[in-house]
Enzyme design. Structure first.
Site, PDB file in Angstrom:
ATOM      1  N   LYS A 196       0.909  -1.417   0.026  1.00 11.97           N
ATOM      2  CA  LYS A 196      -0.100   0.111   0.016  1.00 11.97           C
ATOM      3  C   LYS A 196       0.944   1.326  -0.048  1.00 11.97           C
ATOM      4  O   LYS A 196       1.490   1.356   1.062  1.00 11.97           O
ATOM      5  CB  LYS A 196      -0.886   0.065   1.070  1.00 11.97           C
ATOM      6  CG  LYS A 196      -1.958   1.215   1.028  1.00 11.97           C
ATOM      7  CD  LYS A 196      -2.463   1.562   2.184  1.00 11.97           C
ATOM      8  CE  LYS A 196      -1.716   2.799   3.118  1.00 11.97           C
ATOM      9  NZ  LYS A 196      -1.847   3.917   2.177  1.00 11.97           N
ATOM     10  N   GLU A 274      10.027   1.089  10.762  1.00 13.79           N
ATOM     11  CA  GLU A 274      11.229   2.067  10.546  1.00 13.79           C
ATOM     12  C   GLU A 274      10.361   3.378  10.626  1.00 13.79           C
ATOM     13  O   GLU A 274       9.646   3.784   9.808  1.00 13.79           O
ATOM     14  CB  GLU A 274      11.944   1.959   9.183  1.00 13.79           C
ATOM     15  CG  GLU A 274      13.149   2.584   9.033  1.00 13.79           C
ATOM     16  CD  GLU A 274      13.074   4.084   8.486  1.00 13.79           C
ATOM     17  OE1 GLU A 274      13.044   4.978   9.328  1.00 13.79           O
ATOM     18  OE2 GLU A 274      13.051   4.210   7.306  1.00 13.79           O
ATOM     19  N   CYS A 308      13.793  10.655   7.311  1.00 10.11           N
ATOM     20  CA  CYS A 308      13.540  10.220   8.659  1.00 10.11           C
ATOM     21  C   CYS A 308      14.854  10.303   9.356  1.00 10.11           C
ATOM     22  O   CYS A 308      14.976  10.442  10.525  1.00 10.11           O
ATOM     23  CB  CYS A 308      12.974   8.793   8.724  1.00 10.11           C
ATOM     24  SG  CYS A 308      14.061   7.693   7.628  1.00 10.11           S
ATOM     25  N   GLU A 407      10.209  16.062  15.669  1.00 17.59           N
ATOM     26  CA  GLU A 407      10.955  15.964  14.369  1.00 17.59           C
ATOM     27  C   GLU A 407      10.240  16.921  13.339  1.00 17.59           C
ATOM     28  O   GLU A 407       9.041  17.148  13.195  1.00 17.59           O
ATOM     29  CB  GLU A 407      10.573  14.544  13.820  1.00 17.59           C
ATOM     30  CG  GLU A 407      11.381  14.073  12.367  1.00 17.59           C
ATOM     31  CD  GLU A 407      10.969  12.792  12.060  1.00 17.59           C
ATOM     32  OE1 GLU A 407      11.795  12.204  11.196  1.00 17.59           O
ATOM     33  OE2 GLU A 407       9.756  12.165  12.560  1.00 17.59           O
TER      34      GLU A 407
END
Length: 506
Positions: A196, A274, A308, A407
């Site tokens: 997906k 992750e 990331c 973040e």
């Protein structure tokens, strides 16, 4: 433009001539080796983030389509698992060669739907291809063990077997590489999958599937379910909770990862997660400041900060703080060029969508209201577009600001000053995230100390780019579970089986 409507799928009239000639630009999902519409016949638009033009309309699938894809993948697994490692290696090698041959077309699709400059898109294709190549080789080296037996006339054999159907849920920031490093690994292990892709960047995934089809990947081994944001939750529920799924492999935010982890727990399924990062970039007095600034540009502004492992917090020793900031500011001002990804000389494209733009702007505005100093940037470049955020250098950041802990996932360099190695470690480790970290020093002992004490799964010493197919990629704490790349990337998709052979003297 955001209205989802029924009807036959077709390429949108806004395609220019180059897009019309792209054989990899697919506007249907891919299940059981066939290009299909959603059962409900609904579609949703894929937009170019640079100008909001519609690139294509593709199937807006739901949980029924997802269930079909899982069942197909299970059926394909029954035969794919029994292929030889040599055969799987050969097919993966074919896929790699085709991706390499079609790299320019793949790069243009990435730029169209993700907005990144063409140079970065080309770099992503090289990076993503390296995983297919790596796992084509690794497929033939998934070895077991013969363990010395404590009993006479008995033999202990340990083998690795494929785990089954893997649900692959990928993000928008690296739409090609995030798929290849998962799918090539699970295929090498003998698994099948349902992918997906992000609703923002599904066209790259479909293009990769088209090349996999051409490479001879059997029907049902790779399946792609596309859906809008509205159907993401019900589709994700099937991919996480269906009893025929053996593993969930997800790259994305920690928030979503926690939700998927909870769903996987219901069936005690294997997970490979992750998740988000909050990477420190630490500069000590002994560092080569010019080199550190060059690497800071790579660690922070690659993909416009939407990575990331991107450097989130710049921790600069007080003795070199002013000098580093001066050099870094000059680099940002001269090398960060905002614009549409297809334009020559552009190095930073748009953020992926308005929600991401508002998040970045909100973090910066909060910091400014609490005393942070904007050395560069600090706002949306509205003369270019509503999702182009200026490359920003933010000073005097304090712990009471949201940007200190969260973040950013955007082109904002947050700079802090420290006095001692212990203080740098305390600040760096004061986060629930533990993905990547960066240290710049010429002192060997300090480099080893920092590597040992930093609470992150990956540490780059004097380097701002740490990703490759060969090393294990992944984090600790709330940054995830498991590793991608390296031999460990294949092992994530295998179960260990212990067999005892007894009565060998009978």
């Amino acid at each position: 433009m955001n209205i989802i409507r029924a009807g036959l799928l077709h390429r949108h009239c806004l395609f220019n001539m180059d897009f019309r000639q792209m054989h990899l630009l697919k506007n249907q999902a891919f299940i059981n080796g066939e290009w299909v519409c959603a059962q409900n016949k609904l579609v949703f638009p894929v937009l170019n983030p640079a100008d909001d033009k519609v690139i294509a309309e593709i199937p807006d699938m739901d949980q029924c389509d997802a269930k079909i894809a899982v069942d197909v993948a299970l059926e394909a697994f029954k035969t794919w698992r029994d292929t030889t490692a040599k055969e799987r290696s050969y097919i993966l090698r074919n896929w790699f060669e085709l991706c390499k041959k079609n790299s320019e077309e793949l790069a243009h699709i990435i730029t169209a739907e993700a907005g990144k400059p063409l140079a970065e898109s080309r770099g992503e294709i090289l990076y993503g291809n390296s995983f297919i190549e790596w796992f084509a080789d690794t497929a033939r080296h998934i070895n077991g063990e013969v363990i010395p037996s404590p009993w006479p006339n008995k033999q202990i054999i340990v083998t690795r077997q494929p785990i089954g159907v893997v649900s692959v849920i990928t993000p928008w920031n690296f739409p090609f590489a995030m798929i290849t490093r998962k799918v090539a690994a699970l295929m090498a292990a003998g698994c099948t999958c349902v992918i997906k892709p992000s609703e923002d960047t599904p066209l790259t995934a479909l293009a990769a599937a088209k090349l996999a089809e051409e490479a001879g990947v059997p029907k049902g081994v790779i399946n792609i379910v596309t859906c809008s944001r509205k159907n993401a939750a019900p589709v994700g529920k099937v991919l996480c909770e269906d009893t025929n799924v053996g593993c969930i492999s997800f790259t994305g935010s920690t928030y979503v990862g926690q939700i998927l982890y909870g769903m996987a727990a219901k069936g005690i399924k294997r997970v490979a997660l992750e998740l988000g990062g909050n990477a420190p970039f630490i500069v000590f007095p002994s560092a080569d400041l010019e080199h550190a600034a060059d690497q800071a540009m790579l660690a922070k502004f690659r993909n416009n900060g939407q990575a990331c492992i991107g450097a989130n917090r710049f921790l600069i020793h007080e003795d070199v703080y002013d000098d580093f900031i001066k050099i870094f500011k000059e680099r940002i001002a001269s090398k960060c060029v905002l614009g549409h990804g297809t334009k020559e000389g552009v190095t930073c494209g748009p953020l992926i969508n308005l929600a991401q733009t508002k998040k970045v702007a909100g973090l910066v505005d909060d910091a400014i209201s609490k005393g942070a100093k904007v050395e560069l940037g600090g706002k949306v470049a509205k003369d270019i577009g509503d999702k182009f955020y200026e490359s920003t250098l933010l000073l005097n950041v304090t712990p009471d600001m949201k940007i200190y802990q969260e973040e950013v996932f955007g082109p904002v360099a947050v700079c802090l000053k420290f006095k001692t190695e212990e203080e740098a470690l305390q600040i760096a480790n004061s986060t629930k995230s533990g993905l990547a970290s960066y240290v710049f020093t010429k002192e060997l002992g300090q480099a080893f100390r920092m590597s040992g004490k930093l609470e992150f799964g990956m540490v780059g010493i004097n380097d701002g780019i740490i990703s490759a197919a060969e090393p294990p990629f992944g984090g600790i704490k709330e940054s995830g579970i498991g590793r991608e790349g390296s031999k460990h990337g294949v092992e994530e998709y295998t179960d260990i089986k212990y067999t005892l052979f007894s009565a060998l003297d009978k």
